[in-house]
Design a protein around this motif. Sequence first.
Motif, PDB file in Angstrom:
ATOM      1  N   LYS A  24      36.338  48.147  45.653  1.00 18.10           N
ATOM      2  CA  LYS A  24      37.462  47.676  44.832  1.00 18.10           C
ATOM      3  C   LYS A  24      37.211  47.961  43.362  1.00 18.10           C
ATOM      4  O   LYS A  24      36.085  48.212  42.944  1.00 18.10           O
ATOM      5  N   THR A  25      38.289  47.880  42.586  1.00 17.51           N
ATOM      6  CA  THR A  25      38.125  47.953  41.139  1.00 17.51           C
ATOM      7  C   THR A  25      37.562  46.610  40.663  1.00 17.51           C
ATOM      8  O   THR A  25      37.586  45.619  41.407  1.00 17.51           O
ATOM      9  N   LEU A  26      37.065  46.580  39.430  1.00 13.66           N
ATOM     10  CA  LEU A  26      36.495  45.325  38.910  1.00 13.66           C
ATOM     11  C   LEU A  26      37.522  44.197  38.909  1.00 13.66           C
ATOM     12  O   LEU A  26      37.214  43.063  39.287  1.00 13.66           O
ATOM     13  N   GLY A  27      38.735  44.502  38.472  1.00 18.90           N
ATOM     14  CA  GLY A  27      39.776  43.477  38.433  1.00 18.90           C
ATOM     15  C   GLY A  27      40.106  42.935  39.812  1.00 18.90           C
ATOM     16  O   GLY A  27      40.257  41.729  40.005  1.00 18.90           O
ATOM     17  N   GLU A  28      40.242  43.835  40.786  1.00 17.64           N
ATOM     18  CA  GLU A  28      40.540  43.411  42.158  1.00 17.64           C
ATOM     19  C   GLU A  28      39.390  42.584  42.736  1.00 17.64           C
ATOM     20  O   GLU A  28      39.619  41.579  43.413  1.00 17.64           O
ATOM     21  N   PHE A  29      38.166  43.024  42.478  1.00 21.12           N
ATOM     22  CA  PHE A  29      36.996  42.319  42.997  1.00 21.12           C
ATOM     23  C   PHE A  29      36.943  40.886  42.477  1.00 21.12           C
ATOM     24  O   PHE A  29      36.833  39.929  43.240  1.00 21.12           O
ATOM     25  N   TRP A  30      37.038  40.730  41.155  1.00 23.85           N
ATOM     26  CA  TRP A  30      36.928  39.384  40.584  1.00 23.85           C
ATOM     27  C   TRP A  30      38.143  38.531  40.915  1.00 23.85           C
ATOM     28  O   TRP A  30      38.019  37.319  41.093  1.00 23.85           O
ATOM     29  N   SER A  31      39.307  39.137  41.044  1.00 26.34           N
ATOM     30  CA  SER A  31      40.496  38.370  41.432  1.00 26.34           C
ATOM     31  C   SER A  31      40.359  37.818  42.847  1.00 26.34           C
ATOM     32  O   SER A  31      40.850  36.725  43.139  1.00 26.34           O
ATOM     33  N   SER A  32      39.723  38.578  43.730  1.00 25.58           N
ATOM     34  CA  SER A  32      39.557  38.104  45.108  1.00 25.58           C
ATOM     35  C   SER A  32      38.574  36.928  45.203  1.00 25.58           C
ATOM     36  O   SER A  32      38.572  36.205  46.185  1.00 25.58           O
ATOM     37  N   LEU A  33      37.764  36.738  44.184  1.00 27.58           N
ATOM     38  CA  LEU A  33      36.772  35.653  44.187  1.00 27.58           C
ATOM     39  C   LEU A  33      37.203  34.434  43.378  1.00 27.58           C
ATOM     40  O   LEU A  33      36.415  33.510  43.176  1.00 27.58           O
ATOM     41  N   ARG A  34      38.456  34.419  42.945  1.00 30.17           N
ATOM     42  CA  ARG A  34      38.938  33.364  42.049  1.00 30.17           C
ATOM     43  C   ARG A  34      38.737  31.960  42.618  1.00 30.17           C
ATOM     44  O   ARG A  34      38.361  31.042  41.902  1.00 30.17           O
ATOM     45  N   GLU A  35      39.002  31.781  43.908  1.00 31.48           N
ATOM     46  CA  GLU A  35      38.879  30.439  44.493  1.00 31.48           C
ATOM     47  C   GLU A  35      37.425  30.069  44.802  1.00 31.48           C
ATOM     48  O   GLU A  35      37.026  28.928  44.631  1.00 31.48           O
ATOM     49  N   ALA A  36      36.634  31.045  45.250  1.00 28.17           N
ATOM     50  CA  ALA A  36      35.261  30.746  45.649  1.00 28.17           C
ATOM     51  C   ALA A  36      34.335  30.538  44.447  1.00 28.17           C
ATOM     52  O   ALA A  36      33.427  29.710  44.502  1.00 28.17           O
ATOM     53  N   TYR A  37      34.538  31.300  43.371  1.00 27.84           N
ATOM     54  CA  TYR A  37      33.652  31.248  42.197  1.00 27.84           C
ATOM     55  C   TYR A  37      34.485  31.150  40.906  1.00 27.84           C
ATOM     56  O   TYR A  37      34.499  32.078  40.109  1.00 27.84           O
ATOM     57  N   PRO A  38      35.173  30.057  40.687  1.00 29.49           N
ATOM     58  CA  PRO A  38      36.094  29.979  39.547  1.00 29.49           C
ATOM     59  C   PRO A  38      35.436  30.148  38.172  1.00 29.49           C
ATOM     60  O   PRO A  38      35.968  30.847  37.309  1.00 29.49           O
ATOM     61  N   LEU A  39      34.285  29.552  37.970  1.00 30.41           N
ATOM     62  CA  LEU A  39      33.624  29.639  36.665  1.00 30.41           C
ATOM     63  C   LEU A  39      33.098  31.051  36.409  1.00 30.41           C
ATOM     64  O   LEU A  39      33.260  31.604  35.322  1.00 30.41           O
ATOM     65  N   LEU A  40      32.515  31.645  37.418  1.00 32.02           N
ATOM     66  CA  LEU A  40      31.984  33.005  37.300  1.00 32.02           C
ATOM     67  C   LEU A  40      33.110  34.013  37.060  1.00 32.02           C
ATOM     68  O   LEU A  40      32.961  34.934  36.255  1.00 32.02           O
ATOM     69  N   VAL A  41      34.221  33.825  37.743  1.00 29.64           N
ATOM     70  CA  VAL A  41      35.379  34.716  37.561  1.00 29.64           C
ATOM     71  C   VAL A  41      35.911  34.598  36.132  1.00 29.64           C
ATOM     72  O   VAL A  41      36.239  35.609  35.497  1.00 29.64           O
ATOM     73  N   LYS A  42      35.973  33.391  35.627  1.00 31.39           N
ATOM     74  CA  LYS A  42      36.452  33.188  34.260  1.00 31.39           C
ATOM     75  C   LYS A  42      35.561  33.915  33.245  1.00 31.39           C
ATOM     76  O   LYS A  42      36.056  34.581  32.332  1.00 31.39           O
ATOM     77  N   LEU A  43      34.254  33.812  33.421  1.00 33.59           N
ATOM     78  CA  LEU A  43      33.320  34.489  32.515  1.00 33.59           C
ATOM     79  C   LEU A  43      33.417  36.019  32.650  1.00 33.59           C
ATOM     80  O   LEU A  43      33.375  36.744  31.656  1.00 33.59           O
ATOM     81  N   ALA A  44      33.547  36.495  33.880  1.00 32.47           N
ATOM     82  CA  ALA A  44      33.638  37.941  34.108  1.00 32.47           C
ATOM     83  C   ALA A  44      34.920  38.508  33.503  1.00 32.47           C
ATOM     84  O   ALA A  44      34.912  39.569  32.866  1.00 32.47           O
ATOM     85  N   MET A  45      36.028  37.828  33.702  1.00 34.60           N
ATOM     86  CA  MET A  45      37.310  38.301  33.154  1.00 34.60           C
ATOM     87  C   MET A  45      37.288  38.296  31.628  1.00 34.60           C
ATOM     88  O   MET A  45      37.847  39.187  30.994  1.00 34.60           O
ATOM     89  N   ALA A  46      36.628  37.319  31.050  1.00 33.46           N
ATOM     90  CA  ALA A  46      36.525  37.275  29.589  1.00 33.46           C
ATOM     91  C   ALA A  46      35.743  38.476  29.060  1.00 33.46           C
ATOM     92  O   ALA A  46      35.988  38.945  27.949  1.00 33.46           O
ATOM     93  N   ALA A  47      34.824  38.982  29.852  1.00 30.69           N
ATOM     94  CA  ALA A  47      34.048  40.154  29.438  1.00 30.69           C
ATOM     95  C   ALA A  47      34.783  41.459  29.719  1.00 30.69           C
ATOM     96  O   ALA A  47      34.634  42.433  28.982  1.00 30.69           O
ATOM     97  N   ILE A  48      35.588  41.509  30.772  1.00 27.84           N
ATOM     98  CA  ILE A  48      36.258  42.746  31.182  1.00 27.84           C
ATOM     99  C   ILE A  48      37.528  43.017  30.384  1.00 27.84           C
ATOM    100  O   ILE A  48      37.800  44.165  30.011  1.00 27.84           O
ATOM    101  N   ILE A  49      38.329  42.014  30.109  1.00 30.80           N
ATOM    102  CA  ILE A  49      39.657  42.194  29.511  1.00 30.80           C
ATOM    103  C   ILE A  49      39.631  42.921  28.163  1.00 30.80           C
ATOM    104  O   ILE A  49      40.464  43.795  27.939  1.00 30.80           O
ATOM    105  N   PRO A  50      38.715  42.635  27.254  1.00 30.62           N
ATOM    106  CA  PRO A  50      38.736  43.386  25.982  1.00 30.62           C
ATOM    107  C   PRO A  50      38.602  44.899  26.157  1.00 30.62           C
ATOM    108  O   PRO A  50      39.216  45.662  25.423  1.00 30.62           O
TER     109      PRO A  50
END
Length: 105
Positions: A24-50
């Motif tokens: 998967k792409t990074l966005g798809e990968f982290w989006s699929s983990l939103r429910e299982a790892y909410p804090l980790l997904v939030k940190l990862a998205m904050a690093a990827i979006i810029p």
Amino acid sequence: MNLAKEELIDLKTKSLLKMDFDSKTLGEFWSSLREAYPLLVKLAMAAIIPFATVYLCEAEFSTLVTIKTKHRNRLNVEHDMRVALTKTIPQFNLLIKGKQQQKAY
């Protein structure tokens, strides 16, 4: 931050997620983990979006430079930019059907 470390350790131990990460792409990968790892997904998205937004800005500026050559120097390039940057593919057949052909006399 302790909870994030626990989520990361749990994430690293799951071998099925390694295959997901590779397919998967990074966005798809982290989006699929939103429910299982909410804090980790939030940190990862904050690093990827810029990176994504900087890339889009640079791509738009490059398109603008291409459009605004000395042979095609318009003050208002808004419509040209919209057409150049859209991902929508025009349906030329429908556009042509809506026009009336000019008759030669």
